[in-house]
Design a protein around this motif. Structure first.
Motif: not given
Length: 261
Positions: A8, A17, A50, A56, A59, A107, A109, A237-238
């Motif tokens: 995170s 990223w 990201t 995240a 991740q 995925r 978000y 936020y992922f």
């Protein structure tokens, strides 16, 4: 030995990223810490890149290690060399067939938005903000138009490297508690800026500037210039990827819904 790690991070201080020459990215910081712990340079593959300012909760990365360590050692050892806004949450050996990006089947978000007359100074960088009143029913009706498998070119950044603009959007759930709105997105995969571009359109509909027919036309047009401007990254936020159960990886550690329910 192939190792998968879940981490995170708070994205405020980083240029996203993906590694860049200046080194101010999450990947650069993470690989440097991992290399110090392993005693050798290492490159990792991630579940999803990201943008700058995006956070995240889960991740997932993988790498092939020439050394053997217990799972708790990967966590504690790497965290010892990481800055306080990045942390490894878990580590697990995986089969060679596992790939953090290619093995993911979907995925998720979450976008956290504060609706208030004045921008929220204490939450700067952690939430998006609008001063406009929003209509939940209008936004939910507009969001329903986007569900399913579509060409999402109208919500795709010009720099997007995805091979295809066709993605399957499984759900957009919109909730509110007081002045805080949450927008949860679940899809097979996302294009570059896709969530932020959809957010800009949902807010245009929710504020009354546009209607759901407009959003339908935007989607069908596949023309990015007809959609709303890309919304700010701060509240994004992922929440993490999802993998087939056969890989037996930990479920996403989604603490975010507890913080912004």
């Amino acid at each position: 030995m192939r190792i998968a790690l879940g981490l995170s991070y708070r994205g405020c201080a980083y240029l996203g990223w993906q590694s860049q020459p200046g080194g101010r990215t999450v990947q650069d910081q993470f690989e440097a810490a991992l290399a110090r712990f392993m005693g050798t340079p290492v490159r990792v593959a991630c579940a999803g890149r990201t943008d700058a300012g995006v956070h995240a909760l889960q991740q997932v990365v993988h790498f092939d290690s020439p050394v053997s360590r217990a799972p708790f050692s990967w966590v504690r050892g790497t965290n010892n060399f990481l800055p306080p806004d990045i942390a490894v949450n878990w580590a697990q050996p995986v089969v060679d067939a596992f790939h953090a990006q290619k093995s993911a089947v979907s995925r998720r978000y979450r976008y956290v938005l504060v609706q208030a007359k004045v921008r929220p100074a204490l939450l700067h960088g952690l939430v998006g903000w609008t001063h406009l009143p929003l209509d939940a029913s209008a936004m939910r009706a507009a969001a329903a138009i986007l569900l399913g498998t579509h060409d999402f070119s109208a919500f795709r950044a010009s720099s997007c490297q995805s091979r295809s603009p066709v993605k399957t959007l499984h759900a957009i759930d919109i909730g509110r508690q007081g002045d805080t709105w949450t927008f949860d997105f679940h899809a097979s995969a996302f294009l570059h800026h896709m969530v932020r571009n959809i957010m800009g359109c949902l807010i245009a509909v929710g504020s009354g500037a546009q209607d759901s027919v407009w959003l339908h036309n935007v989607l069908q047009s596949c023309n990015r210039s007809l959609a709303a401007p890309t919304f700010m990254p701060h509240g994004l936020y992922f929440l993490g990827p999802q993998y087939p159960a056969s890989f037996d990886l930990p479920d996403p550690a989604c603490d975010l819904p507890q913080l912004f329910a």
